[in-house]
Design an enzyme around this catalytic site. Structure first.
Site, PDB file in Angstrom:
ATOM      1  N   PHE A 128       0.858  -1.187   0.000  1.00 54.73           N
ATOM      2  CA  PHE A 128       0.000   0.000   0.000  1.00 54.73           C
ATOM      3  C   PHE A 128       0.893   1.236   0.000  1.00 54.73           C
ATOM      4  CE2 PHE A 128      -2.460   3.480   1.781  1.00 54.73           C
ATOM      5  CZ  PHE A 128      -3.609   3.399   1.010  1.00 54.73           C
ATOM      6  N   ASP A 215       9.301   2.674   1.634  1.00 52.78           N
ATOM      7  CA  ASP A 215       8.125   3.383   2.134  1.00 52.78           C
ATOM      8  C   ASP A 215       8.048   3.114   3.638  1.00 52.78           C
ATOM      9  OD1 ASP A 215       5.604   4.101   3.010  1.00 52.78           O
ATOM     10  OD2 ASP A 215       4.588   3.511   1.170  1.00 52.78           O
ATOM     11  N   LYS A 244       2.595   9.917   8.311  1.00 51.08           N
ATOM     12  CA  LYS A 244       1.864   9.456   9.501  1.00 51.08           C
ATOM     13  C   LYS A 244       2.333  10.068  10.818  1.00 51.08           C
ATOM     14  CE  LYS A 244      -0.271   5.196   7.863  1.00 51.08           C
ATOM     15  NZ  LYS A 244      -1.680   5.483   8.096  1.00 51.08           N
TER      16      LYS A 244
HETATM   17  N1  PLP Z   1       2.364   4.198   2.504  1.00 52.95           N
HETATM   18  C1  PLP Z   1       2.054   3.411   3.537  1.00 52.95           C
HETATM   19  C2  PLP Z   1       2.965   2.275   3.898  1.00 52.95           C
HETATM   20  C3  PLP Z   1       0.897   3.649   4.284  1.00 52.95           C
HETATM   21  O1  PLP Z   1       0.590   2.846   5.309  1.00 52.95           O
HETATM   22  C4  PLP Z   1       0.063   4.734   3.923  1.00 52.95           C
HETATM   23  C5  PLP Z   1      -1.190   4.990   4.657  1.00 52.95           C
HETATM   24  O2  PLP Z   1      -1.769   4.124   5.261  1.00 52.95           O
HETATM   25  C6  PLP Z   1       0.436   5.529   2.838  1.00 52.95           C
HETATM   26  C7  PLP Z   1       1.592   5.236   2.159  1.00 52.95           C
HETATM   27  C8  PLP Z   1      -0.425   6.691   2.413  1.00 52.95           C
HETATM   28  O3  PLP Z   1      -0.351   7.706   3.343  1.00 52.95           O
HETATM   29  P1  PLP Z   1      -1.440   8.879   3.337  1.00 52.95           P
HETATM   30  O4  PLP Z   1      -2.741   8.281   3.732  1.00 52.95           O
HETATM   31  O5  PLP Z   1      -0.915   9.877   4.343  1.00 52.95           O
HETATM   32  O6  PLP Z   1      -1.465   9.449   1.964  1.00 52.95           O
END
Ligand code: PLP
Length: 391
Positions: A128, A215, A244
């Site tokens: 994700f 990520d 986050k």
């Molecule tokens: N990358 C990861 C690993 C995430 O867990 C999330 C959100 O859950 C995101 C990216 C996306 O972040 P945002 O919701 O702040 O755009």
């Protein structure tokens, strides 16, 4: 509930009006133990005093000026993040998806600068990376992509935690320029790869002149028991992203780069009106200070182990549970079948949990969770789970 908000979320029938540490209070005054911290956001606890003071002080001084000017607090935060991570520079955004967009743009421009016109990035199944068009295209979940085609091209998907699949993809495609991967998959089900996985990816990237892009949006800022999850492997990525829990709930994202990757973006190549504004940066600096002053990464490791061992002990031999796993305070209890009603059952018992990938209870409590709160969480959740599976 108003109809004037687009119905993009299936919300639970509860709203909170205040918080304190690991606790949230609803409008009736009922208190809930928060085992999710706003999905890995409020790492230093709700209504953290030091962060609140920093936000209030900054709001009274200066909230925003724009990136047309130098922003001293942004520079301070960049220096701090680079010192902590060993990276060379930072682009500030406002969310995780935006931080990943910056990483994807770095990979593409790095490719074009090296005469690769149709660059491709290796991504994982069950990953994700966000909900913007490029990041949902990178995401390994069809449900998130469906209805938004045409997707952004240039992503090659392989199985997570499978080094051979990565090698095979690279030998089949000369246009691959980067690997984008989560050190632990969060939304995908708290999937923890084998310990060597990131080391192997680092080696593959070095051998093939690819960028290793991590990520760390969910894993970063102490969550896994280290400030950044890649520290478990003693490696450095070329690019990594944070969001986050960077500022304990004030929106901010960051894309950090090192070496060649840090030289890719030039004036005019990328931007964001709000990115790195004084308010968000001050909140992030205060959050980092809280993590460092209270050794919250080390505490997360100990609390995570206590919870992991506790759940393993209390749920041992349960035939409907297939696995219990965790790294620091990122914990998953996987059921053999979907467990759709477990979140509302827990809510009835004033416990906030999440189920991801349909059958994995995901626990992401604040890093500040006390021993008493850990024990309460263990007791409550175990009895909720045992009642749910009919024991
Ligand atoms: N990358 C990861 C690993 C995430 O867990 C999330 C959100 O859950 C995101 C990216 C996306 O972040 P945002 O919701 O702040 O755009």
């Amino acid at each position: 509930m108003t109809d004037n908000i687009m119905p993009t979320y299936s919300r639970l029938p509860i709203g909170f009006v205040k918080g304190n540490g690991s606790w949230l209070t609803d409008d009736k005054g009922d208190k809930y133990l928060d085992c999710l911290s706003g999905i890995a956001v409020c790492g230093v606890g709700h209504a953290n005093k030091k962060v609140a003071q920093a936000i209030a002080d900054q709001a009274n001084k200066l909230v925003h000026t724009s990136n047309l000017y130098q922003v001293p607090i942004q520079e301070q935060l960049a220096d701090k993040l680079c010192a902590l991570s060993g990276m060379d520079n930072v682009f500030f955004a406002n969310s995780g998806a935006e931080a990943n967009e910056a990483a994807i743009k770095i990979a593409r421009k790095y490719a074009h600068d090296n005469n690769i016109d149709k660059p491709a990035i290796i991504v994982s199944e069950n990953s994700f990376h966000g909900r913007t068009l490029a990041t949902l295209s990178a995401t390994g979940n069809r449900k998130i992509q469906a209805g938004f085609e045409p997707l952004v091209s240039g992503f090659i998907r392989v199985a997570y935690n499978d080094v051979e699949a990565v090698k095979k993809a690279i030998s089949a495609n000369k246009n691959i320029v980067a690997i984008l991967v989560e050190p632990v998959q969060g939304e995908g089900g708290v999937n923890i790869p084998k310990p060597q996985y990131l080391n192997d990816l680092r080696e593959i990237c070095d051998q093939n002149r690819l960028l290793l892009m991590l990520d760390e949006i969910q894993t970063g800022m102490g969550r896994t028991g280290k400030m950044f999850a890649f520290e478990h492997n003693n490696i450095k990525p070329d690019v990594f992203t944070l969001a986050k829990s960077m500022a304990n709930g004030v929106p901010i994202g960051a894309c950090l780069a090192r070496g060649e990757a840090a030289k890719v973006l030039k004036a005019g190549n990328h931007g964001s009106t709000f990115g790195g504004n004084p308010l968000a940066c001050r909140a992030a600096l205060a959050t980092i200070e809280e993590i460092e002053n209270n050794n919250l990464d080390i505490k997360a490791k100990a609390a995570g182990l206590n919870l992991l061992n506790g759940f393993k002990d209390k749920l041992a031999g349960q035939s409907k549970i297939s696995d219990i796993r965790g790294l620091g305070l990122m914990l998953g209890i996987e059921f053999k079948e979907d467990c759709p009603n477990l979140v509302s059952k827990a809510l009835e018992h004033k416990l906030l949990i999440n189920v991801t990938a349909s059958k994995v209870v995901r626990l992401l409590p604040p890093l500040t969770i006390t021993e008493d709160e850990q024990n309460l969480m263990l007791e409550k959740l175990t009895s909720i789970i045992l009642a749910y599976i009919g024991n």
